[in-house]
Design an enzyme around this catalytic site. Structure first.
Site, PDB file in Angstrom:
ATOM      1  N   ASP A 161       0.839  -1.181   0.000  1.00  0.00           N
ATOM      2  CA  ASP A 161       0.000   0.000   0.000  1.00  0.00           C
ATOM      3  C   ASP A 161       0.885   1.245   0.000  1.00  0.00           C
ATOM      4  O   ASP A 161       1.782   1.391   0.846  1.00  0.00           O
ATOM      5  CB  ASP A 161      -0.912  -0.007   1.226  1.00  0.00           C
ATOM      6  CG  ASP A 161      -1.780   1.226   1.308  1.00  0.00           C
ATOM      7  OD1 ASP A 161      -2.698   1.365   0.486  1.00  0.00           O
ATOM      8  OD2 ASP A 161      -1.511   2.075   2.180  1.00  0.00           O
ATOM      9  N   ASP A 196      -0.242   8.214  -8.623  1.00  0.00           N
ATOM     10  CA  ASP A 196      -1.494   8.078  -9.381  1.00  0.00           C
ATOM     11  C   ASP A 196      -2.252   6.880  -8.820  1.00  0.00           C
ATOM     12  O   ASP A 196      -2.376   5.849  -9.460  1.00  0.00           O
ATOM     13  CB  ASP A 196      -1.185   7.894 -10.867  1.00  0.00           C
ATOM     14  CG  ASP A 196      -2.433   7.764 -11.721  1.00  0.00           C
ATOM     15  OD1 ASP A 196      -3.540   8.002 -11.205  1.00  0.00           O
ATOM     16  OD2 ASP A 196      -2.306   7.408 -12.905  1.00  0.00           O
TER      17      ASP A 196
END
Length: 229
Positions: A131, A149
């Protein structure tokens, strides 16, 4: 990420469906396009890629003259940003942080390899399956550029946990991971004056937004900011 576009084919075809740590992710083909869907929400497709390429191109321009700069690409997606970075010999080390193992697999052994074109195999490329929010908070590594992004923008996150990335604490983590004079580039589905203000308030300099017109609606945007030297 990039906004959805029409296709001449009426019905998309599901190529793969996985249950990942953050819910369901789906790869579809819709005519000539490949699409990624997360928990029923359209994320991105292979229709354009101009703004995703701009994400790394604009960062490289800020660092022009710095030898072998390193870049962290947050979110592999359909691969436009990574492929563009690998095609640019100015970049040294290229690290991609992608939390969905399925997305990495779709590039290594699946249809998205059409877009990334072997970029995962470039000796400069490293893929970290983690993550991004946790990574920038915990890593001891540093980079010359962060090209992020992972959402449709600071105000439109894919999961609730991503919201912290755009807060003062999240931006402080980004600044910590950047080397002095390094650049933060953040993709957004629309320009965000509020996020520009957050970047200034977090101590970044040279804050600006580059826009990419789209066929319909507001332009895509890349927010850029520099950590003080």
């Amino acid at each position: 990420m990039t906004a959805a576009h029409d296709s001449s084919v009426d019905s998309p075809v599901v190529l793969d469906r996985r249950d990942g740590p953050y819910g369901e992710v789906v790869l579809r083909r819709h005519g000539a396009l490949l699409q990624i869907i997360a928990n029923g929400c359209f994320l991105m497709d292979t229709s354009d890629g101009r703004s995703e390429r701009l994400l790394v191109e604009a960062a490289a321009a800020v660092l022009d003259g710095r030898p072998d700069p390193s870049v962290l690409i947050g979110g592999l997606g359909v691969g436009f940003s990574l492929a563009h970075a690998v095609a640019d010999r100015r970049w040294g080390r290229i690290t991609v942080v992608e939390r969905e193992r399925a997305v990495v697999d779709w590039h290594r052994d699946g249809p998205l390899g059409e877009v990334s074109a072997g970029a995962l195999g470039d000796p400069r490329t490293e893929v970290v399956c983690e993550d991004l929010v946790s990574y920038v908070r915990e890593t001891s590594d540093t980079f010359d550029a962060l090209c992020l992004d992972i959402d449709n923008g600071p105000g439109w996150t894919v999961t609730d946990g991503n919201q912290s990335l755009y807060t003062a604490a999240g931006l402080a983590s980004c600044a910590r991971v950047l080397r002095p004079g390094g650049v933060l580039a953040v993709w957004s589905a629309q320009p965000s004056p509020e996020f520009e203000g957050s970047l200034w308030n977090a101590g970044f300099q040279q804050v600006r937004t580059e826009e990419v017109p789209v066929a319909r609606g507001v332009p895509d945007a890349v927010h850029l900011a520099v950590r003080p030297g």
